[in-house]
Enzyme design. Structure first.
Site, mmCIF file in Angstrom:
data_model
loop_
_atom_site.group_PDB
_atom_site.id
_atom_site.type_symbol
_atom_site.label_atom_id
_atom_site.label_comp_id
_atom_site.label_asym_id
_atom_site.label_seq_id
_atom_site.Cartn_x
_atom_site.Cartn_y
_atom_site.Cartn_z
ATOM 1 N N LYS A 17 0.833 -1.210 0.000
ATOM 2 C CA LYS A 17 0.000 0.000 0.000
ATOM 3 C C LYS A 17 0.870 1.262 0.000
ATOM 4 O O LYS A 17 0.625 2.181 -0.768
ATOM 5 C CB LYS A 17 -0.935 0.029 1.229
ATOM 6 N N ARG A 92 -9.818 1.196 8.278
ATOM 7 C CA ARG A 92 -9.481 -0.168 8.660
ATOM 8 C C ARG A 92 -10.625 -0.855 9.394
ATOM 9 O O ARG A 92 -10.507 -2.021 9.732
ATOM 10 C CB ARG A 92 -8.260 -0.153 9.567
ATOM 11 N N ARG A 131 11.807 -5.455 4.858
ATOM 12 C CA ARG A 131 11.652 -4.095 4.334
ATOM 13 C C ARG A 131 12.267 -3.027 5.242
ATOM 14 O O ARG A 131 12.365 -3.199 6.453
ATOM 15 C CB ARG A 131 10.190 -3.783 4.047
ATOM 16 N N ARG A 164 14.088 0.587 10.098
ATOM 17 C CA ARG A 164 13.098 -0.492 10.021
ATOM 18 C C ARG A 164 12.032 -0.224 11.069
ATOM 19 O O ARG A 164 12.325 0.335 12.126
ATOM 20 C CB ARG A 164 13.773 -1.848 10.304
ATOM 21 N N ARG A 176 -1.056 -8.445 13.105
ATOM 22 C CA ARG A 176 -1.552 -7.429 12.164
ATOM 23 C C ARG A 176 -2.361 -8.074 11.033
ATOM 24 O O ARG A 176 -3.371 -7.526 10.585
ATOM 25 C CB ARG A 176 -0.396 -6.594 11.624
HETATM 26 P P1 AMP Z 1 0.528 0.809 8.970
HETATM 27 O O1 AMP Z 1 1.691 1.730 8.841
HETATM 28 O O2 AMP Z 1 -0.633 1.220 8.094
HETATM 29 O O3 AMP Z 1 0.887 -0.644 8.799
HETATM 30 O O4 AMP Z 1 -0.022 0.953 10.474
HETATM 31 C C1 AMP Z 1 0.797 0.612 11.567
HETATM 32 C C2 AMP Z 1 -0.048 0.448 12.811
HETATM 33 O O5 AMP Z 1 -0.705 1.684 13.110
HETATM 34 C C3 AMP Z 1 -1.162 -0.566 12.677
HETATM 35 O O6 AMP Z 1 -0.719 -1.892 12.959
HETATM 36 C C4 AMP Z 1 -2.153 -0.061 13.724
HETATM 37 O O7 AMP Z 1 -1.726 -0.379 15.048
HETATM 38 C C5 AMP Z 1 -2.027 1.451 13.563
HETATM 39 N N1 AMP Z 1 -2.965 1.981 12.542
HETATM 40 C C6 AMP Z 1 -2.659 2.572 11.364
HETATM 41 N N2 AMP Z 1 -3.738 2.959 10.711
HETATM 42 C C7 AMP Z 1 -4.795 2.606 11.494
HETATM 43 C C8 AMP Z 1 -6.202 2.724 11.359
HETATM 44 N N3 AMP Z 1 -6.761 3.278 10.260
HETATM 45 N N4 AMP Z 1 -6.965 2.248 12.369
HETATM 46 C C9 AMP Z 1 -6.431 1.682 13.479
HETATM 47 N N5 AMP Z 1 -5.110 1.517 13.663
HETATM 48 C C10 AMP Z 1 -4.290 1.987 12.675
#
Ligand code: AMP
Length: 222
Positions: A17, A92, A131, A164, A176
């Site tokens: 993404k 999400r 990554r 990282r 996740r």
């Molecule tokens: P990401 O960088 O999108 O993988 O997000 C990293 C972490 O941030 C996720 O595992 C969640 O703990 C939190 N997070 C990011 N976006 C959201 C969202 N829209 N709703 C809830 N938690 C989020």
């Protein structure tokens, strides 16, 4: 695409993404809006929201809708967003998707396209474990799939520091993925029902997926 467009990228952690959102910035002039990046910045600054979010993020869970929506609304109020946005990691949950529709409707907008990046879960742990990003400009790299042309130097900005993510450990990635399937995957049906869903096979080469996304968004009329 009409302006300002609101494009959503759906997909589990590791689907690409962030990588593809950055490419949509280049290809369509959209602004990438990553709630994960916004939350990590809040954690780093030690804000109240950041302090509340930190433990949940470290465990691979989802931060509460209230916190995420407050952060998103602030960001959506900034002027650059008028160019159109690609939402990376938001919404999400069903509650977030509904709140986004309400927020957009208040300015006469709606979701332009929701693209589901379709991948095999089994491959995601390896993708994520390798990554890393440039600490200066955020360009993404991978131990196996995408090294900088000159070792230790960012292709994009020439920076030498890389980082990282703390939550990219195998056990957190599994949590996740579970959160994705339980709470986020149902949004695929939500956007299908709105008639804005497109599915893209995201197991291939980054450049091929970029072209597929371009085709999908090219179909969206003004
Ligand atoms: P990401 O960088 O999108 O993988 O997000 C990293 C972490 O941030 C996720 O595992 C969640 O703990 C939190 N997070 C990011 N976006 C959201 C969202 N829209 N709703 C809830 N938690 C989020």
């Amino acid at each position: 695409m009409s302006s300002p467009a609101v494009v959503i990228l759906l997909g589990p952690p590791g689907a690409g993404k962030g990588t593809q959102a950055r490419m949509l910035e280049e290809d369509f002039g959209l602004v990438q809006l990553s709630t994960g990046d916004l939350l990590r910045a809040a954690v780093a600054r030690g804000t109240e929201a950041g302090q509340a979010a930190r433990a949940v993020m470290d465990a691979g869970g989802l931060v509460s809708d209230n916190i995420v929506l407050a952060i998103l609304k602030d960001r959506m109020a900034e002027p650059d967003v008028a160019k159109g946005v690609v939402l990376d990691g938001f919404p999400r949950t069903a509650g977030q998707a509904e709140a986004l529709d309400v927020l957009l409707a208040s300015s006469g907008q709606k979701v332009t396209a929701a693209i589901s990046l379709e991948v095999d879960d089994a491959a995601m742990v390896e993708r994520i474990a390798g990554r890393y990003t440039c600490a200066t400009c955020g360009e993404g790299y991978h131990d196996t799939f995408k090294q900088p042309a000159h070792a230790g130097t960012c292709d994009k900005c020439g920076g030498h520091a890389f980082k990282r993510r703390a939550d990219d450990k195998a056990e957190t990635v599994r949590a996740r993925l579970e959160a994705y399937h339980a709470q986020t995957a149902p949004l695929i049906a939500y956007y299908h029902a709105q008639g804005v869903l497109d599915r893209v096979n995201a197991m291939g080469a980054i450049g091929d997926i970029r072209k597929e996304l371009g085709r999908a968004l090219g179909k969206v009329s003004a």
